[in-house]
Design a protein around this motif. Sequence first.
Motif, mmCIF file in Angstrom:
data_model
loop_
_atom_site.group_PDB
_atom_site.id
_atom_site.type_symbol
_atom_site.label_atom_id
_atom_site.label_comp_id
_atom_site.label_asym_id
_atom_site.label_seq_id
_atom_site.Cartn_x
_atom_site.Cartn_y
_atom_site.Cartn_z
ATOM 1 N N ASP A 1 4.518 11.269 -3.587
ATOM 2 C CA ASP A 1 5.640 10.326 -3.621
ATOM 3 C C ASP A 1 5.154 8.970 -3.105
ATOM 4 O O ASP A 1 4.629 8.870 -1.994
ATOM 5 N N SER A 2 5.307 7.915 -3.901
ATOM 6 C CA SER A 2 4.899 6.542 -3.565
ATOM 7 C C SER A 2 3.387 6.366 -3.494
ATOM 8 O O SER A 2 2.900 5.323 -3.057
ATOM 9 N N GLU B 1 5.447 10.098 1.269
ATOM 10 C CA GLU B 1 5.909 8.699 1.220
ATOM 11 C C GLU B 1 4.940 7.782 1.970
ATOM 12 O O GLU B 1 5.331 6.887 2.721
ATOM 13 N N ASN C 1 2.741 4.727 2.548
ATOM 14 C CA ASN C 1 2.966 3.373 2.038
ATOM 15 C C ASN C 1 1.997 2.401 2.713
ATOM 16 O O ASN C 1 2.385 1.546 3.498
ATOM 17 N N GLN D 1 6.575 9.379 6.245
ATOM 18 C CA GLN D 1 7.728 10.106 6.776
ATOM 19 C C GLN D 1 7.418 10.733 8.126
ATOM 20 O O GLN D 1 8.330 11.170 8.818
#
Length: 506
Positions: free
Chosen positions: A399-400, A438, A440, A454
């Motif tokens: 994710d991302s 997640e 980033n 997260q």
Amino acid sequence: MQRQGHLQGLAFLLLTVIVNAQDTPQLRLVDGGSRCAGRVEILHQHSWGTVCDYSWDLKDAHVVCRQIGCGEALNAVPGAFFGEGSGPIWLDDMKCTGKESYVWKCPSLGWGQHYCTHKLDAGVICSGFVRLDGGHGPCSGKVKVNSGEGWTPVSDGNFTLPTAQVICAELGCGKAASVLGNLPFREDSEQVWAEEFQCEGLEPELWFCPRVPCPRGTCHHRGAVQVVCSGYIDVRLMKNGISQCEGQVEMKTSGGWRTLCASHWNMANANVVCHQLGCGVAISTPKGAYFVERGDEIWRDRFHCSGSESFLWNCPVTALGVPACAHGNTASVVCSGNQTQLLPPCNDSWSDPAGSAASEGHTANCSDSRQLRLVDGDSHYTGRVEILQQGSWGSICDDSWDLNDAHVVCRQLGCGVALEATISGHFGEGSGPIWLDEVNCTGEEAHVWQCPSQGWRQHNCSHKEDAGVICSGKIFTGSADQRVSIFGAPLTCHICVIHPFLGPVR
């Protein structure tokens, strides 16, 4: 009886759907050299036929272009410009408003009603579905796509190198040299394309790539995405008419194979070629040693590689104002022919200065007991990303996951720069914990676990979403005292690991 009647009803309904599907007209462009230009042809009643050019204008052409996903109409071409068709002339005297979904919904004389011959077959030239805007020519710029209602920028959210490769190939611009994100849109309120492209890299055009609608029509992004294409397609070393790990350097462009000039050709350029071809490192660059008279002009472009690039077309190049090359002065390279180096590749075990146990895979241990590796890849610098945390190897959710995250991983492992951030368990599914989700990164972090996420073990993923990377790789050689890169520049080290023979290694 009731059940039999029900089955008969279902069979009739299915037959009706099949018949209706077969009766639905289809549209194509032929003999124009691409999917988005050519003679307009419609499949109706099982026969491909044409459209007469009476009253044929840009409004009619616009409907055609939008219907087949080719953007906007640039020209409505009359007079069988793309050659005469055959079969029926299905439509004549078209009077589209330009807003119709299908060209056969435009006012006309009706199916098969016409006063034409195939000498009056209509054609169109469309803009195409994708273009690069605002760069230096048509082979670089921000990625924009056209649904037929105007050009819309594509965001950098989950935009991958394979997608860029498809775009460059479609535009006749060779290979993708770079993908840049986080670029400003023209206006803060500018509309962004509401789909994410998930190309594998082998699709003939962007239009054929799988797409995923963005949640609630809004794509996650930091800005627009820019692609720079190289214009080059392939490179090879030719000796006695055979592609080998030594020989005359030849580049392939849209115009075919051409030899490279030896002017300003050096070992850094040669090392990139050897590494790109899987031929180890460069041993020498004998000028003209493998020259073969081909009759073609020698390619003048001068490459200025640092030596760390993954592909020759990623190097800066001078193409304008370069003098003609002397006859026979062609670039040649002799490669080592294997990947043997004094420094072990970054998937070998390295001892940690603090004395922690070295792990299998591409490992590094700089800040604490955590370790990082790539596994199940087909080279030393590709694979599924795994972290050793609390005594267990685990993976990262995709994710991302993007190139900024992958850059941190590649740099942390001393494996160069990221070429691709892979998703969806590309290198197989891992086991154990999923440590991060997640992620980033800005791309500047020293360790991937320092990036925003997260938190440890906070995720909503399965191992089918394990993240991976493809790094460029980095090759060094030299004695323990010299510690000099093969490209001639001193190797400055931020000490993350100590190699037992070479000393500090970045």
